[in-house]
Scaffold this motif. Structure first.
Motif, PDB file in Angstrom:
ATOM      1  N   GLU A  94      31.392  43.706  32.008  1.00  0.00           N
ATOM      2  CA  GLU A  94      30.590  44.652  31.302  1.00  0.00           C
ATOM      3  C   GLU A  94      29.802  45.772  32.365  1.00  0.00           C
ATOM      4  OE1 GLU A  94      30.957  45.198  28.246  1.00  0.00           O
ATOM      5  OE2 GLU A  94      32.291  43.566  27.966  1.00  0.00           O
ATOM      6  N   VAL A  95      29.021  45.281  33.314  1.00  0.00           N
ATOM      7  CA  VAL A  95      28.267  45.943  34.077  1.00  0.00           C
ATOM      8  C   VAL A  95      29.057  46.829  35.114  1.00  0.00           C
ATOM      9  CG1 VAL A  95      26.967  45.864  36.242  1.00  0.00           C
ATOM     10  CG2 VAL A  95      26.382  44.217  34.386  1.00  0.00           C
ATOM     11  N   SER A  96      30.351  46.624  35.456  1.00  0.00           N
ATOM     12  CA  SER A  96      31.197  47.390  36.172  1.00  0.00           C
ATOM     13  C   SER A  96      31.795  48.312  35.442  1.00  0.00           C
ATOM     14  CB  SER A  96      32.136  46.469  36.961  1.00  0.00           C
ATOM     15  OG  SER A  96      32.963  45.970  36.137  1.00  0.00           O
ATOM     16  N   GLY A  97      32.028  48.070  34.180  1.00  0.00           N
ATOM     17  CA  GLY A  97      32.553  49.251  33.377  1.00  0.00           C
ATOM     18  C   GLY A  97      31.670  50.198  33.067  1.00  0.00           C
ATOM     19  N   GLN A  98      30.540  49.916  32.828  1.00  0.00           N
ATOM     20  CA  GLN A  98      29.210  50.619  32.413  1.00  0.00           C
ATOM     21  C   GLN A  98      28.938  51.491  33.955  1.00  0.00           C
ATOM     22  OE1 GLN A  98      27.298  51.334  29.638  1.00  0.00           O
ATOM     23  NE2 GLN A  98      29.176  50.319  28.839  1.00  0.00           N
ATOM     24  N   LEU A  99      28.789  50.943  34.849  1.00  0.00           N
ATOM     25  CA  LEU A  99      28.601  51.661  35.932  1.00  0.00           C
ATOM     26  C   LEU A  99      29.694  52.683  36.517  1.00  0.00           C
ATOM     27  CD1 LEU A  99      26.479  49.151  38.217  1.00  0.00           C
ATOM     28  CD2 LEU A  99      25.717  50.972  36.850  1.00  0.00           C
ATOM     29  N   PHE A 129      27.706  57.420  31.292  1.00  0.00           N
ATOM     30  CA  PHE A 129      26.624  56.654  31.845  1.00  0.00           C
ATOM     31  C   PHE A 129      25.692  57.477  32.681  1.00  0.00           C
ATOM     32  CE2 PHE A 129      24.351  53.778  34.552  1.00  0.00           C
ATOM     33  CZ  PHE A 129      23.804  53.067  33.961  1.00  0.00           C
ATOM     34  N   TRP A 130      26.437  57.712  33.982  1.00  0.00           N
ATOM     35  CA  TRP A 130      25.512  58.641  34.872  1.00  0.00           C
ATOM     36  C   TRP A 130      25.140  59.973  34.381  1.00  0.00           C
ATOM     37  CZ3 TRP A 130      23.677  55.964  38.220  1.00  0.00           C
ATOM     38  CH2 TRP A 130      24.088  54.544  38.789  1.00  0.00           C
ATOM     39  N   ALA A 131      26.123  60.445  33.319  1.00  0.00           N
ATOM     40  CA  ALA A 131      25.721  61.878  32.954  1.00  0.00           C
ATOM     41  C   ALA A 131      24.338  61.715  31.736  1.00  0.00           C
ATOM     42  CB  ALA A 131      26.827  62.518  31.938  1.00  0.00           C
ATOM     43  N   SER A 132      24.211  60.764  31.247  1.00  0.00           N
ATOM     44  CA  SER A 132      22.930  60.575  30.472  1.00  0.00           C
ATOM     45  C   SER A 132      21.855  60.325  31.129  1.00  0.00           C
ATOM     46  CB  SER A 132      23.257  59.328  29.370  1.00  0.00           C
ATOM     47  OG  SER A 132      23.346  58.132  30.144  1.00  0.00           O
ATOM     48  N   VAL A 133      21.986  59.569  32.277  1.00  0.00           N
ATOM     49  CA  VAL A 133      20.753  59.497  33.294  1.00  0.00           C
ATOM     50  C   VAL A 133      20.489  60.638  33.784  1.00  0.00           C
ATOM     51  CG1 VAL A 133      20.285  58.139  35.396  1.00  0.00           C
ATOM     52  CG2 VAL A 133      21.510  57.024  33.922  1.00  0.00           C
ATOM     53  N   ILE A 134      21.433  61.416  34.386  1.00  0.00           N
ATOM     54  CA  ILE A 134      21.000  62.664  35.216  1.00  0.00           C
ATOM     55  C   ILE A 134      20.223  63.643  34.079  1.00  0.00           C
ATOM     56  CG2 ILE A 134      22.047  64.687  36.338  1.00  0.00           C
ATOM     57  CD1 ILE A 134      23.889  62.854  37.669  1.00  0.00           C
ATOM     58  N   VAL A 135      20.801  63.928  32.966  1.00  0.00           N
ATOM     59  CA  VAL A 135      20.409  65.024  31.939  1.00  0.00           C
ATOM     60  C   VAL A 135      19.076  64.300  31.525  1.00  0.00           C
ATOM     61  CG1 VAL A 135      20.940  65.820  29.865  1.00  0.00           C
ATOM     62  CG2 VAL A 135      22.906  65.524  31.476  1.00  0.00           C
ATOM     63  N   THR A 136      19.045  63.266  31.120  1.00  0.00           N
ATOM     64  CA  THR A 136      17.634  62.811  30.679  1.00  0.00           C
ATOM     65  C   THR A 136      16.489  63.097  31.699  1.00  0.00           C
ATOM     66  OG1 THR A 136      18.845  61.405  29.102  1.00  0.00           O
ATOM     67  CG2 THR A 136      16.343  61.061  29.310  1.00  0.00           C
ATOM     68  N   ALA A 137      16.838  62.349  32.955  1.00  0.00           N
ATOM     69  CA  ALA A 137      16.036  62.352  33.782  1.00  0.00           C
ATOM     70  C   ALA A 137      15.571  63.868  34.307  1.00  0.00           C
ATOM     71  CB  ALA A 137      16.518  61.574  35.036  1.00  0.00           C
ATOM     72  N   LEU A 193      20.083  52.746  20.435  1.00  0.00           N
ATOM     73  CA  LEU A 193      20.966  53.262  19.215  1.00  0.00           C
ATOM     74  C   LEU A 193      22.249  53.520  19.799  1.00  0.00           C
ATOM     75  CD1 LEU A 193      20.527  53.692  16.269  1.00  0.00           C
ATOM     76  CD2 LEU A 193      20.366  56.077  16.759  1.00  0.00           C
ATOM     77  N   ILE A 194      22.410  54.400  20.946  1.00  0.00           N
ATOM     78  CA  ILE A 194      23.625  54.758  21.607  1.00  0.00           C
ATOM     79  C   ILE A 194      24.343  53.566  22.293  1.00  0.00           C
ATOM     80  CG2 ILE A 194      25.027  56.226  23.505  1.00  0.00           C
ATOM     81  CD1 ILE A 194      22.526  58.185  23.119  1.00  0.00           C
ATOM     82  N   SER A 195      23.736  52.755  22.910  1.00  0.00           N
ATOM     83  CA  SER A 195      24.303  51.384  23.336  1.00  0.00           C
ATOM     84  C   SER A 195      24.895  50.486  22.387  1.00  0.00           C
ATOM     85  CB  SER A 195      23.257  50.515  24.277  1.00  0.00           C
ATOM     86  OG  SER A 195      22.811  51.581  25.522  1.00  0.00           O
ATOM     87  N   GLY A 196      24.004  50.424  21.489  1.00  0.00           N
ATOM     88  CA  GLY A 196      24.409  49.444  20.290  1.00  0.00           C
ATOM     89  C   GLY A 196      25.705  49.874  19.519  1.00  0.00           C
ATOM     90  N   LEU A 235      16.001  53.969  36.460  1.00  0.00           N
ATOM     91  CA  LEU A 235      15.988  55.319  37.139  1.00  0.00           C
ATOM     92  C   LEU A 235      15.486  56.438  36.294  1.00  0.00           C
ATOM     93  CD1 LEU A 235      20.040  54.837  38.020  1.00  0.00           C
ATOM     94  CD2 LEU A 235      17.792  54.822  39.573  1.00  0.00           C
ATOM     95  N   MET A 236      15.518  56.450  34.918  1.00  0.00           N
ATOM     96  CA  MET A 236      14.965  57.464  34.270  1.00  0.00           C
ATOM     97  C   MET A 236      13.709  57.346  34.268  1.00  0.00           C
ATOM     98  SD  MET A 236      17.397  58.227  30.855  1.00  0.00           S
ATOM     99  CE  MET A 236      17.300  56.427  30.283  1.00  0.00           C
ATOM    100  N   MET A 237      12.988  56.227  34.278  1.00  0.00           N
ATOM    101  CA  MET A 237      11.219  56.268  34.322  1.00  0.00           C
ATOM    102  C   MET A 237      10.884  56.429  35.608  1.00  0.00           C
ATOM    103  SD  MET A 237      10.384  52.665  32.109  1.00  0.00           S
ATOM    104  CE  MET A 237      10.070  52.849  30.150  1.00  0.00           C
ATOM    105  N   THR A 238      11.690  56.061  36.768  1.00  0.00           N
ATOM    106  CA  THR A 238      11.071  56.414  38.220  1.00  0.00           C
ATOM    107  C   THR A 238      11.108  58.000  38.436  1.00  0.00           C
ATOM    108  OG1 THR A 238      12.096  54.235  38.893  1.00  0.00           O
ATOM    109  CG2 THR A 238      11.715  55.927  40.704  1.00  0.00           C
ATOM    110  N   ALA A 239      12.247  58.433  37.891  1.00  0.00           N
ATOM    111  CA  ALA A 239      12.477  59.982  37.975  1.00  0.00           C
ATOM    112  C   ALA A 239      11.343  60.649  37.182  1.00  0.00           C
ATOM    113  CB  ALA A 239      13.587  60.743  37.640  1.00  0.00           C
TER     114      ALA A 239
END
Length: 390
Positions: free
Chosen positions: A17-22, A27-35, A182-185, A231-235
């Motif tokens: 599951e982790v490798s599939g998400q990473l 996954f990375w688009a949401s991190v980059i856009v939100t941050a 919500l999105i993850s669920g 990642l998002m909180m750190t940024a």
């Protein structure tokens, strides 16, 4: 199977599951856009905060030093020899306004209301001082007349700004984590339904038990979500501190860490519910029908932040909500950000959350096991529980 084998199987499922998400671009688009959006908002906040701290600059023309002295306690004063130089300074935006001989105030576009009041009060003070001078007042008298009155300030809550920052940090964090959950669920429920509809789950169940799949999914997706959140909180916190958007950065960091601590069990609880809901359908099109109750319960968790802002940490409704598993992950950290909370209520709330997770994993595991191998529409919870017995 040995205990070690069970753990190894759970680890394999979690790693999948982790490798599939990473590997997922979304996954990375949401991190980059939100941050990026959060960093931009803090950058704008820091710029506006810095602009608000700069005192206005006013040009004074001529030898009328009394109005310049009266203005200096409120604004930055630049003295110009003639009107032409002052006009050029206003046109080139070197100063915000110019006080010309005869009392005229020159501005480029419009005179801000606050600056207008300051210049008017300074002009009145200068007129009084000049009148005192004509009546024979000495230099000491005019200096006392120009000196602004000393205000005796009493502070009711010296930490109000810090509390506001903690509250805003917790509120923004709860909202972002709510959306992420919500999105993850929805993704988890659709993933389980896809494995079931494509019969992949039958191949998996030939190697592992249903509870291995459930626990592995929870652990794997939870670990991926934790990476995303960190990642998002750190940024965001780095941008807030770097752009000087926070008055008390340590308080904001502590609030974010506390919120993350409460989010982990809340995430596990809702992930379990979404995974179980996905196991009850045979087609992905039916997922939205079964996750409705889970979405409603998750929506109720936003009641905590609303009550915290409205009534404070001692609000009776907020106290009850902060003790209810499934709602406390958002309510308790908000309540702790607003004010002091008795330690026993914090411990009891967290313990109730862990007990709820243990019970849900046990019962939800049975529903998950009974629903995975039943096909033909939406499986009812009672049918799934009966199927788990056999």
């Amino acid at each position: 199977m040995s205990h070690r084998t069970d753990l190894e199987l759970v680890r394999i499922v979690a790693s999948r599951e982790v490798s599939g998400q990473l590997r997922s671009k979304s996954f990375w688009a949401s991190v980059i856009v939100t941050a990026a959006m959060m960093c931009l908002s803090f950058a704008l906040t820091g710029v506006l905060k810095g602009d608000g701290d700069d005192a206005p600059e006013v040009a004074v023309v001529g030898e009328r030093t009394t109005i310049a002295a009266a203005l200096r306690s409120e604004v930055t004063v630049e003295v110009y020899r003639d009107t032409g130089a002052a006009r050029t300074a206003v046109r080139e935006k070197a100063v915000d306004a110019a006080v010309l001989p005869g009392g005229e105030v020159l501005v480029l576009r419009a005179l801000p209301a606050d600056l207008g009041r300051t210049i008017r009060q300074a002009a009145q003070t200068a007129a009084h001082v000049e009148q005192l001078t004509r009546l024979g007042a000495g230099p000491g008298d005019t200096e006392r007349a120009l000196a602004p009155p000393v205000l005796r300030v009493g502070v009711l809550d010296a930490h109000a700004a810090e509390v506001q920052e903690r509250t805003m940090t917790a509120g923004l964090g709860v909202f972002l984590l709510f959306v992420l959950m919500l999105i993850s669920g929805l993704g988890i429920a659709q993933g389980v339904a896809e494995e079931k509809s494509s019969r992949i789950v039958e191949v998996l169940l030939a190697k592992v038990r249903p509870w291995h799949l459930l626990v592995g999914k929870i652990a794997g997706l939870g670990a991926a979500a934790l990476v995303q959140i960190l990642l998002m909180m750190t940024a965001a916190l780095s941008a807030a501190i770097g752009f000087d958007a926070l008055n008390a950065p340590l308080g904001a960091i502590g609030t974010a860490a506390n919120l993350l601590l409460w989010f982990v069990p809340g995430y596990v609880l809702f992930v379990t519910l979404y995974a179980v809901a996905g196991a009850l359908v045979s087609r992905q099109e039916d997922v939205n029908h079964v996750i409705g109750p889970v979405n409603m319960l998750q929506m109720l968790s936003l009641a905590g932040p609303a009550l915290a802002v409205r009534g404070g940490p001692d609000d009776s409704a907020l106290t009850v909500v902060s003790m209810v598993p499934g709602l406390s992950w958002a309510a308790m950290p908000m309540r702790m950000a607003v004010g002091a909370v008795p330690w026993w209520q914090i411990g009891l709330s967290f313990a109730l959350m862990l007990l709820a997770i243990a019970g849900l994993v046990r019962i939800g595991g049975r529903v998950y096991r009974g629903g995975l191998l039943k096909y033909g529409g939406i499986v009812k919870v009672r049918e799934a529980l009966r199927g788990a017995v056999h």
